[in-house]
Design a protein around this motif. Structure first.
Motif, PDB file in Angstrom:
ATOM      1  N   GLY A 142       0.880  -1.156   0.000  1.00  0.00           N
ATOM      2  CA  GLY A 142       0.000   0.000   0.000  1.00  0.00           C
ATOM      3  C   GLY A 142       0.917   1.205   0.000  1.00  0.00           C
ATOM      4  N   ALA A 143       0.871   2.024  -1.061  1.00  0.00           N
ATOM      5  CA  ALA A 143       1.789   3.161  -1.193  1.00  0.00           C
ATOM      6  C   ALA A 143       0.993   4.458  -1.213  1.00  0.00           C
ATOM      7  N   ARG A 144       1.434   5.385  -0.422  1.00  0.00           N
ATOM      8  CA  ARG A 144       0.791   6.702  -0.420  1.00  0.00           C
ATOM      9  C   ARG A 144       1.670   7.636  -1.243  1.00  0.00           C
ATOM     10  N   ILE A 145       1.098   8.157  -2.341  1.00  0.00           N
ATOM     11  CA  ILE A 145       1.849   9.010  -3.253  1.00  0.00           C
ATOM     12  C   ILE A 145       1.377  10.457  -3.127  1.00  0.00           C
ATOM     13  N   ARG A 146       2.284  11.374  -3.391  1.00  0.00           N
ATOM     14  CA  ARG A 146       1.952  12.792  -3.304  1.00  0.00           C
ATOM     15  C   ARG A 146       1.252  13.229  -4.585  1.00  0.00           C
ATOM     16  N   THR A 147       0.078  13.843  -4.431  1.00  0.00           N
ATOM     17  CA  THR A 147      -0.681  14.338  -5.576  1.00  0.00           C
ATOM     18  C   THR A 147      -0.737  15.857  -5.616  1.00  0.00           C
ATOM     19  N   GLY A 148      -0.330  16.507  -4.540  1.00  0.00           N
ATOM     20  CA  GLY A 148      -0.338  17.959  -4.463  1.00  0.00           C
ATOM     21  C   GLY A 148       0.529  18.404  -3.309  1.00  0.00           C
ATOM     22  N   GLU A 149       0.579  19.690  -3.088  1.00  0.00           N
ATOM     23  CA  GLU A 149       1.448  20.197  -2.037  1.00  0.00           C
ATOM     24  C   GLU A 149       1.120  19.600  -0.681  1.00  0.00           C
TER      25      GLU A 149
END
Length: 327
Positions: free
Chosen positions: A61-68
């Motif tokens: 389960g990976a949490r990726i950055r989509t915005g600041e």
């Protein structure tokens, strides 16, 4: 130069990827996104083996950055295999992910949950057809009837629940050239750096990674694996397993070759038998034709005898006339 454990081996690869920092580094490079955090999913390790296949699998389960200040959770199914295998095996694992209720995002106050977006990563120890790029990205898009791409409302959680993107890495096409961040990360899988005397080891130029603390961390972790007696034993076991598979496959190929040669001889013999059968049928046809002629002549002769007998000739006279006719 520095000698490190070869992550082509499942045991080394598992040791490498179970480290959260390494997993973030590798996945960030593959996804071309900033992976903020990674956690292993339940039943994250599976090493499926039988007579034809070895496949190693990790679920993240990976949490990726989509915005600041925004992030998004995605599922990553990473599958690694040494040998060529049926795609059905990959599809079976993928089906298990789609049917897992734990992969549904049920937000508070929302009765309809959508599945988390998913990316599948395939690390192949062999080439895939004639595709000549080391890393292949397969991304889905949406189109209308006229073939125009639909962008309004996309990405949509319903659509994201039903389709997924894939990344395919072909290890044999990694040739040590580092042009970007991904090349740098995947260089530790490059089998052209394998030690000539010991396939368990890769020989890396440590100076190439001095500017990257993450790559230094990966290299040092692989160095630790190389000096671990249990890890070396695990690699020996994998070698023995694949050696047995190779011996078996060689025996099967030899057997199949003999069977093919025997089939060729049998077909050749069948052809000769078929040819002889044709000649026999031709002779039978001629014999049948002669029999028909003989039957016709016999019928004519009997009819002639009957006529002569009706005209008053005796049997002896008729036989005498027939014998003169034959002469």
């Amino acid at each position: 130069m520095i000698y490190v454990a070869n992550p082509i081996y499942d045991s080394v690869f598992k040791y490498l990827m179970e480290d959260e920092r390494v997993a973030r580094t590798v996945l960030s490079a593959l996804l071309k996104k900033d992976v903020v955090s990674v956690e292993l999913r339940p039943h994250e390790y599976a090493n499926e083996t039988n007579d034809k296949i070895s496949m190693f699998r990790i679920d993240f389960g990976a949490r990726i950055r989509t915005g600041e200040n925004e992030t998004k959770l995605i599922l990553i199914e990473l599958q690694k295999t040494w040998v060529e295998t049926e795609t059905l095996r990959f599809r079976q694992y993928l089906g298990a992910q789609y049917s897992d209720k734990n992969n549904i995002d049920r937000q508070e106050g929302c009765h309809k949950g959508f599945a988390y977006p998913m990316v599948t990563i395939y690390i192949m120890g062999h080439r895939v057809g004639d595709i000549d790029v080391p890393v292949l990205y397969v991304s889905h898009k949406a189109y209308d009837y006229e073939g125009r791409e639909v962008t309004k409302g996309m990405p949509d959680p319903f659509v994201e629940s039903l389709v997924h993107d894939s990344i395919i890495v072909q290890i044999p096409l990694l040739h040590g050239v580092i042009n970007n961040r991904l090349d740098e990360v995947l260089s530790v899988l490059d089998q052209t750096k394998r030690d000539k005397d010991d396939p368990h080891l890769l020989c890396l130029d440590e100076s190439r990674y001095t500017d990257s603390s993450d790559m230094n961390y990966i290299v040092h972790r692989l160095t630790a694996a190389a000096s671990n007696p249990q890890m070396r034993q695990n690699m020996n076991v994998e070698d023995e397993y694949y050696s047995a598979i190779e011996d078996r496959d060689t025996a099967i190929m030899s057997r199949d070759k003999k069977i093919k040669e025997q089939d060729g001889k049998i077909k050749e013999q069948d052809g000769k038998i078929k040819e002889q059968d044709g000649k026999i049928k031709e002779q039978d046809g001629k014999i049948k034709e002669q029999d028909e002629r003989l039957n016709t002549q016999t019928a004519q002769l009997n009819n002639l005898k009957r006529i002569l007998k009706e005209q008053g000739f005796s049997d002896a006279q008729i036989e005498q006339m027939m014998s003169k006719k034959d002469k």
